[in-house]
Design a protein around this motif. Structure first.
Motif: not given
Length: 126
Positions: A37, A41, A45-46
């Motif tokens: 995660e 970040e 992006c996801t």
């Protein structure tokens, strides 16, 4: 639309394939002690996009810049962020190879310890 379950498994598998961005991302996460995660970040992006990126070949050679631009254009990632991750891993790989007299260490030994020896808040130790 949510990406299929196979995508996460494929991205995890790419961490052991040296020519894949997934391998770079896995190494970077260990070096920087960060989560997927946090890396997503940093790249802007996801998690799903990070998993797709992991399945790309690692940019290299004379076409490095063009390859980075193509990847970033395809996945809407900032080129400087991706290059920063790539270069950090390349530098640590080079240092690791030098430290082991030409043999790459699989566990990263003292270099990993040195990377983790700094405080998480970015400050200096006394």
């Amino acid at each position: 639309m949510k990406n299929p379950d196979w995508l996460k498994r494929a991205a995890e598998r790419s961490t052991v394939e040296p020519g894949m961005l997934g391998n770079v991302f896995g190494t970077y996460q260990v070096l920087e002690d960060c989560t997927a995660e946090a890396l997503a970040e940093e790249l802007g992006c996801t998690l799903d996009t990070l998993n797709l990126l992991a399945l790309c070949r690692r940019p290299e050679g004379d076409a490095f810049i063009e390859q980075v631009k193509d990847i970033c254009r395809r996945f809407d990632v900032t080129p400087s962020a991706l290059v920063s991750v790539l270069r950090r891993v390349e530098v640590m790989d080079a240092l690791d190879t030098d430290a082991s007299n030409g043999e790459t260490s699989s566990d990263r030994g003292p270099l990993l310890l040195a990377a983790k020896d700094r405080p998480r808040d970015g400050g200096r130790k006394p």
